[in-house]
Scaffold this active site. Structure first.
Site, mmCIF file in Angstrom:
data_model
loop_
_atom_site.group_PDB
_atom_site.id
_atom_site.type_symbol
_atom_site.label_atom_id
_atom_site.label_comp_id
_atom_site.label_asym_id
_atom_site.label_seq_id
_atom_site.Cartn_x
_atom_site.Cartn_y
_atom_site.Cartn_z
ATOM 1 N N ASP A 199 -9.730 -5.335 -12.793
ATOM 2 C CA ASP A 199 -10.848 -5.453 -13.725
ATOM 3 C C ASP A 199 -11.163 -6.898 -14.089
ATOM 4 O O ASP A 199 -11.740 -7.169 -15.138
ATOM 5 C CB ASP A 199 -10.575 -4.647 -14.998
ATOM 6 C CG ASP A 199 -9.253 -5.034 -15.660
ATOM 7 O OD1 ASP A 199 -8.567 -5.940 -15.153
ATOM 8 O OD2 ASP A 199 -8.916 -4.407 -16.679
ATOM 9 N N LYS A 238 0.180 -11.750 -28.283
ATOM 10 C CA LYS A 238 -1.038 -12.205 -28.942
ATOM 11 C C LYS A 238 -0.688 -12.872 -30.275
ATOM 12 O O LYS A 238 -0.037 -12.265 -31.122
ATOM 13 C CB LYS A 238 -1.978 -11.027 -29.180
ATOM 14 C CG LYS A 238 -2.459 -10.359 -27.898
ATOM 15 C CD LYS A 238 -3.273 -9.121 -28.193
ATOM 16 C CE LYS A 238 -3.674 -8.421 -26.898
ATOM 17 N NZ LYS A 238 -4.425 -7.163 -27.151
ATOM 18 N N ASP A 264 -12.870 -10.976 -18.024
ATOM 19 C CA ASP A 264 -12.233 -9.674 -18.122
ATOM 20 C C ASP A 264 -13.334 -8.643 -18.370
ATOM 21 O O ASP A 264 -14.030 -8.695 -19.384
ATOM 22 C CB ASP A 264 -11.232 -9.692 -19.286
ATOM 23 C CG ASP A 264 -10.573 -8.338 -19.532
ATOM 24 O OD1 ASP A 264 -10.958 -7.341 -18.888
ATOM 25 O OD2 ASP A 264 -9.672 -8.277 -20.390
#
Length: 360
Positions: free
Chosen positions: A111, A162, A223
């Site tokens: 992707d 993250k 993305d």
């Protein structure tokens, strides 16, 4: 460099309703399934054997691509009975690889739209003697990604989740979703259970003293996980901002596929694609959008940064901005749909039913 694994098993939940009937890598971007662009770029870099690690709607891939000979490739398909994650999917197809233990195997997430210099990543892997090499890219706001700091030679120092605070942002480098593995490293991934390369395989390799090399390549990278990103990626392919040898026509402001019909006074701009058998009527204005095969855009409709599904219909004078219309859905005349709206497959919105402004 002759072999690659393409990870195409995800459900694409963030892209629904685009992925209700179609696996994410098979959603059309610039007129062809997105996967076609990845396969074509791998072939151009010298790859000739690709294994597709499939899971969700796995039965869709092989009827379209067959053995890959039309693309100059040898394709094989391996289907996961249960989703195995990125690492588990890589391990699940290992028996189909032909490479010797020390030879490189290229791995792509299914992707990511990128202009990555694939040959340069392989060269980096070979010249540094790495066990795994990663494509890294720099982003302005890395809070939504895992961070990958490296030393001055490019050797990976850590994999950080993250960041939750500004103090945790120690680099703007992120994992860009393309790797080169030493073939023998793939065999160390546990078999038969879900494994994440990002959260398990890479950190464990690092703690065991393995050599993980990062290569920063700051060419085009996107993305395609959200509808807005997917629409933008398709437009960028048409405009030539994102490189692909698989775009079925010349790059420019618009791409009209064979058997599509566009009225002479309809205006198509900013990388708009009109798929096979679709119709854009008189006075319609379509900018930066994807019109999938068989869809109908009625007179005077205005569509911006949106995706209109297969056989869907947008009524006269309706205004759509940043919207996804599922396959077979019908938007009646004089509706307004704004950023983030998703209309599910086969839904019907009556004329004038949704508005953000007066109907006068």
């Amino acid at each position: 460099m002759t072999e690659a694994i393409l990870l195409v098993g995800g459900k694409g939940t963030r892209l629904r309703p685009l992925t209700v009937h179609t696996p994410k890598p098979m959603v059309r971007a610039a007129g062809v399934p997105f996967l076609t662009h990845q396969l074509a770029r791998a072939r151009a870099a010298g790859v000739d054997h690709i294994i597709l690690a499939t899971s969700y709607l796995a039965e869709v891939f092989e009827p379209h691509f067959g053995d890959g000979s039309s693309l100059g490739l040898h394709l094989e398909y391996v289907t996961e009975e249960e989703p195995l994650g990125t690492g588990g999917a890589i391990r699940n197809v290992a028996a189909r690889l032909h490479s010797a233990p020390d030879e490189p195997v290229l791995i792509f997430n299914g992707d990511i739209l990128t202009g990555l210099d694939i040959r340069a990543l392989v060269r980096t892997h070979e010249t540094t003697g790495a066990d795994v090499s990663l494509h890294l890219t720099k982003v302005t706001d890395p809070r939504a990604y895992g961070l990958v700091p490296t030393d001055e030679t490019g050797r990976v120092l850590a994999f950080l989740e993250k960041p939750q605070s500004p103090e945790e942002i120690v680099t703007d480098q992120i994992n860009a979703g393309a790797y080169v593995f030493r073939r023998s490293v793939i065999d160390t991934i546990p078999q038969g259970r879900p494994v994440s390369v990002e959260r398990e395989t890479f950190p464990e390799l690092l703690s065991a003293g393995a050599h993980l090399q990062g290569m920063v390549d700051s060419t085009y990278w996107l993305d395609l996980g959200t509808p807005a990103a997917f629409v933008r990626g398709s437009a960028d392919l048409v405009l030539g901002r994102a490189p692909s040898p698989a775009v079925p026509g010349r790059c420019g402001d618009r791409l009209i596929l064979p058997t599509a019909r566009v009225a002479p006074d309809a205006k198509l701009t900013d990388g708009t694609v009109v798929g096979e058998g679709a119709y854009v009527a008189e006075g319609a204005r379509v900018s930066g959008s994807t019109i999938l095969p068989g869809a109908v855009i009625e007179p005077g409709a205005v569509i911006t940064d949106s995706l209109i599904g297969t056989r869907a219909r947008v009524g006269e004078r309706s205004v759509l901005t940043g919207t996804v219309i599922g396959d077979g859905a019908i938007i009646g005349a004089d509706n307004e749909l704004r950023d983030g709206a998703r209309v599910w497959c086969d839904a019907k919105i009556p004329a004038g039913a949704v508005r953000f402004s007066s109907d006068q």
